[in-house]
Motif scaffolding. Structure first.
Motif, PDB file in Angstrom:
ATOM      1  N   MET A   1      24.327-110.441 -13.541  1.00  0.00           N
ATOM      2  CA  MET A   1      23.084-111.285 -12.863  1.00  0.00           C
ATOM      3  C   MET A   1      22.223-110.663 -11.992  1.00  0.00           C
ATOM      4  O   MET A   1      22.651-109.725 -11.401  1.00  0.00           O
ATOM      5  N   SER A   2      20.998-110.885 -12.120  1.00  0.00           N
ATOM      6  CA  SER A   2      19.821-110.398 -11.106  1.00  0.00           C
ATOM      7  C   SER A   2      19.966-110.158 -10.068  1.00  0.00           C
ATOM      8  O   SER A   2      19.850-109.207  -9.043  1.00  0.00           O
ATOM      9  N   TRP A   3      20.328-111.453  -9.450  1.00  0.00           N
ATOM     10  CA  TRP A   3      20.437-111.697  -7.848  1.00  0.00           C
ATOM     11  C   TRP A   3      21.798-112.703  -7.867  1.00  0.00           C
ATOM     12  O   TRP A   3      22.241-113.494  -8.827  1.00  0.00           O
ATOM     13  N   ALA A   4      22.510-112.612  -6.704  1.00  0.00           N
ATOM     14  CA  ALA A   4      23.671-113.197  -6.478  1.00  0.00           C
ATOM     15  C   ALA A   4      23.567-114.741  -6.492  1.00  0.00           C
ATOM     16  O   ALA A   4      24.261-115.448  -6.532  1.00  0.00           O
ATOM     17  N   THR A   5      22.251-115.083  -5.801  1.00  0.00           N
ATOM     18  CA  THR A   5      21.940-116.403  -5.817  1.00  0.00           C
ATOM     19  C   THR A   5      22.163-117.477  -7.011  1.00  0.00           C
ATOM     20  O   THR A   5      22.431-118.525  -6.983  1.00  0.00           O
ATOM     21  N   GLY A   6      21.962-116.803  -8.141  1.00  0.00           N
ATOM     22  CA  GLY A   6      22.162-117.392  -9.463  1.00  0.00           C
ATOM     23  C   GLY A   6      23.771-117.775  -9.608  1.00  0.00           C
ATOM     24  O   GLY A   6      23.971-118.769 -10.473  1.00  0.00           O
TER      25      GLY A   6
ATOM     26  N   GLU B   1      25.691-119.369  -7.662  1.00  0.00           N
ATOM     27  CA  GLU B   1      25.655-121.034  -7.321  1.00  0.00           C
ATOM     28  C   GLU B   1      25.502-121.784  -8.361  1.00  0.00           C
ATOM     29  O   GLU B   1      26.037-123.001  -8.403  1.00  0.00           O
ATOM     30  N   GLN B   2      24.346-121.579  -8.909  1.00  0.00           N
ATOM     31  CA  GLN B   2      23.756-122.414 -10.015  1.00  0.00           C
ATOM     32  C   GLN B   2      24.734-122.440 -11.091  1.00  0.00           C
ATOM     33  O   GLN B   2      25.056-123.525 -11.836  1.00  0.00           O
ATOM     34  N   VAL B   3      25.369-121.390 -11.502  1.00  0.00           N
ATOM     35  CA  VAL B   3      26.375-120.942 -12.666  1.00  0.00           C
ATOM     36  C   VAL B   3      27.688-121.901 -12.281  1.00  0.00           C
ATOM     37  O   VAL B   3      28.150-122.793 -12.989  1.00  0.00           O
ATOM     38  N   ALA B   4      27.932-121.681 -10.984  1.00  0.00           N
ATOM     39  CA  ALA B   4      29.238-122.477 -10.478  1.00  0.00           C
ATOM     40  C   ALA B   4      29.047-124.241 -10.592  1.00  0.00           C
ATOM     41  O   ALA B   4      29.868-124.788 -10.946  1.00  0.00           O
ATOM     42  N   ASP B   5      27.989-124.624 -10.250  1.00  0.00           N
ATOM     43  CA  ASP B   5      27.579-126.054 -10.406  1.00  0.00           C
ATOM     44  C   ASP B   5      27.739-126.349 -11.847  1.00  0.00           C
ATOM     45  O   ASP B   5      28.122-127.595 -12.194  1.00  0.00           O
TER      46      ASP B   5
ATOM     47  N   PHE C   1      35.675-119.532  -7.261  1.00  0.00           N
ATOM     48  CA  PHE C   1      34.716-118.881  -8.385  1.00  0.00           C
ATOM     49  C   PHE C   1      33.683-118.249  -7.894  1.00  0.00           C
ATOM     50  O   PHE C   1      33.495-117.161  -7.961  1.00  0.00           O
ATOM     51  N   VAL C   2      32.864-118.749  -6.671  1.00  0.00           N
ATOM     52  CA  VAL C   2      31.691-118.429  -6.084  1.00  0.00           C
ATOM     53  C   VAL C   2      32.249-117.194  -5.251  1.00  0.00           C
ATOM     54  O   VAL C   2      31.527-116.134  -5.219  1.00  0.00           O
ATOM     55  N   ASP C   3      33.357-117.265  -4.509  1.00  0.00           N
ATOM     56  CA  ASP C   3      34.050-116.104  -3.730  1.00  0.00           C
ATOM     57  C   ASP C   3      34.232-114.773  -4.606  1.00  0.00           C
ATOM     58  O   ASP C   3      33.841-113.597  -4.268  1.00  0.00           O
ATOM     59  N   ARG C   4      34.910-114.951  -5.731  1.00  0.00           N
ATOM     60  CA  ARG C   4      35.311-114.094  -6.702  1.00  0.00           C
ATOM     61  C   ARG C   4      34.069-113.507  -7.353  1.00  0.00           C
ATOM     62  O   ARG C   4      33.645-112.199  -7.440  1.00  0.00           O
ATOM     63  N   ALA C   5      32.977-114.304  -7.779  1.00  0.00           N
ATOM     64  CA  ALA C   5      31.912-113.769  -8.672  1.00  0.00           C
ATOM     65  C   ALA C   5      31.067-113.017  -7.459  1.00  0.00           C
ATOM     66  O   ALA C   5      30.593-111.872  -8.100  1.00  0.00           O
ATOM     67  N   THR C   6      30.878-113.418  -6.382  1.00  0.00           N
ATOM     68  CA  THR C   6      30.211-112.801  -5.410  1.00  0.00           C
ATOM     69  C   THR C   6      30.588-111.675  -5.057  1.00  0.00           C
ATOM     70  O   THR C   6      29.896-110.454  -5.099  1.00  0.00           O
TER      71      THR C   6
ATOM     72  N   HIS D   1      29.466-104.336  -8.188  1.00  0.00           N
ATOM     73  CA  HIS D   1      28.179-103.756  -9.204  1.00  0.00           C
ATOM     74  C   HIS D   1      27.079-103.379  -8.639  1.00  0.00           C
ATOM     75  O   HIS D   1      26.806-102.512  -9.175  1.00  0.00           O
ATOM     76  N   TYR D   2      26.512-104.339  -7.725  1.00  0.00           N
ATOM     77  CA  TYR D   2      25.282-104.065  -7.196  1.00  0.00           C
ATOM     78  C   TYR D   2      25.087-102.932  -6.624  1.00  0.00           C
ATOM     79  O   TYR D   2      24.346-101.898  -6.645  1.00  0.00           O
TER      80      TYR D   2
END
Length: 75
Positions: free
Chosen positions: A25-30, A32-36, A50-55, A61-62
């Motif tokens: 993802m380009s930005w971590a803000t996405g 939250e949207q994917v999780a929804d 999920f949000v914790d792990r993915a973030t 990676h970033y």
């Protein structure tokens, strides 16, 4: 899409998405949207986990990608 069927994702699918897709993802803000959206696929989906792990994976990676980043403009 009106007749689009919703896939039945499992924990294994969510872990794969968090670990291997979210880092791209380009930005971590996405995240939250994917999780929804993923929450709609399985009533047992743990959005916060999920949000914790993915973030965490996204941030690792970033930071690795920034090691080679040089934005200095020589004059």
């Amino acid at each position: 899409m009106a007749n689009r069927s919703t896939p039945k994702f499992t924990r294994r699918d969510f872990e794969f998405i968090a670990d291997y897709i979210m880092p791209h993802m380009s930005w971590a803000t996405g995240i939250e949207q994917v999780a929804d959206e993923l929450k709609r696929t399985n009533p047992n989906f743990n959005r916060d986990k999920f949000v914790d792990r993915a973030t965490k994976v996204w941030e690792e990676h970033y930071e690795r990608g920034r090691d080679d980043f040089d934005d200095e403009i020589p004059y």
